[in-house]
Write an enzyme that holds these catalytic residues in place. Structure first.
Site, PDB file in Angstrom:
ATOM      1  N   TYR A   1       1.149   8.021  -6.398  1.00  0.00           N
ATOM      2  CA  TYR A   1       0.825   8.359  -5.009  1.00  0.00           C
ATOM      3  C   TYR A   1       0.216   9.759  -4.954  1.00  0.00           C
ATOM      4  CZ  TYR A   1       3.731   4.352  -3.786  1.00  0.00           C
ATOM      5  OH  TYR A   1       4.259   3.091  -3.669  1.00  0.00           O
TER       6      TYR A   1
ATOM      7  N   GLU B   1      -0.877  -8.165 -14.882  1.00  0.00           N
ATOM      8  CA  GLU B   1      -2.112  -7.445 -15.182  1.00  0.00           C
ATOM      9  C   GLU B   1      -2.039  -6.622 -16.457  1.00  0.00           C
ATOM     10  OE1 GLU B   1      -3.328  -5.041 -11.883  1.00  0.00           O
ATOM     11  OE2 GLU B   1      -3.552  -6.757 -10.541  1.00  0.00           O
TER      12      GLU B   1
ATOM     13  N   CYS C   1      -2.594  -2.258  -3.915  1.00  0.00           N
ATOM     14  CA  CYS C   1      -1.557  -1.270  -3.642  1.00  0.00           C
ATOM     15  C   CYS C   1      -0.398  -1.371  -4.636  1.00  0.00           C
ATOM     16  CB  CYS C   1      -1.046  -1.399  -2.215  1.00  0.00           C
ATOM     17  SG  CYS C   1      -0.549  -3.063  -1.745  1.00  0.00           S
ATOM     18  N   HIS C   2      -0.270  -2.509  -5.305  1.00  0.00           N
ATOM     19  CA  HIS C   2       0.800  -2.675  -6.306  1.00  0.00           C
ATOM     20  C   HIS C   2       0.577  -1.797  -7.534  1.00  0.00           C
ATOM     21  CE1 HIS C   2      -2.325  -5.603  -7.388  1.00  0.00           C
ATOM     22  NE2 HIS C   2      -1.918  -5.453  -8.638  1.00  0.00           N
TER      23      HIS C   2
ATOM     24  N   ASN D   1      -1.089  -1.450   3.800  1.00  0.00           N
ATOM     25  CA  ASN D   1      -2.291  -2.131   3.324  1.00  0.00           C
ATOM     26  C   ASN D   1      -2.247  -3.595   3.776  1.00  0.00           C
ATOM     27  OD1 ASN D   1      -4.364  -3.326   1.840  1.00  0.00           O
ATOM     28  ND2 ASN D   1      -3.297  -3.143  -0.112  1.00  0.00           N
TER      29      ASN D   1
END
Length: 163
Positions: free
Chosen positions: A96, A154, A127-128, A119
């Site tokens: 962040y 991912e 946003c993850h 979001n």
């Protein structure tokens, strides 16, 4: 006009919303800030064929970058944060604090966190991929288990994720 459909996914049902031209929302069933559907909303899966196809490819690990017309509506600050989120590469994470620095508001870490949480187009606006400065998973509108699932999904072969 507001349109919607529901898509089954490996992380439970996803609510997709549209204005008829753009994808305006992608929400998980337990997500904070889930919009309240109104009677005037129209169920029309045909408007979401491209989004569903790309999401299915993403979940099958066949797609890492989405190409969809998006319209995420928020405050100017929120939209700046969400735009910055789109630059986080697939399989990578950022803090962040790093997002706050990227948008040239280094002291606005908490505000970045709040904007990240609001979001409206999760997964596609990733946003993850935002984690705490200490490398820990913190905050996620869809819940930390889903955030962990998406990051693991991912992760590049052989990489371990913070947890």
């Amino acid at each position: 006009m507001h349109y919607y459909t529901i898509m089954e996914s490996p992380i439970d049902p996803l609510l997709l919303t549209s204005d008829g031209e753009h994808l305006t929302g992608l929400y998980m069933d337990v997500q904070n800030y889930l919009p309240h559907m109104k009677e005037s909303w129209l169920y029309d899966p045909s408007l979401f064929e491209q989004a569903i196809s790309q999401l299915k490819a993403y979940f099958a690990k066949e797609l890492s970058d989405f190409e969809l017309p998006l319209k995420a509506t928020g405050t100017a600050f929120q939209e700046k944060v969400w735009q910055s989120l789109t630059t986080i590469p697939y399989g990578e994470t950022i803090s962040y604090k790093n997002i706050a620095e990227r948008i040239q508001t280094p002291k606005a870490v908490r505000a970045v966190g709040l904007a990240n949480g609001k979001n409206p187009i999760s997964i596609i606006i990733p946003c993850h991929r935002v984690i705490g400065a200490n490398g820990k998973l913190v905050g996620y509108g869809g819940g930390l288990p889903r955030k962990q699932w998406l990051l693991t999904h991912e992760a590049k072969q052989g990489e371990l994720l913070a947890g």
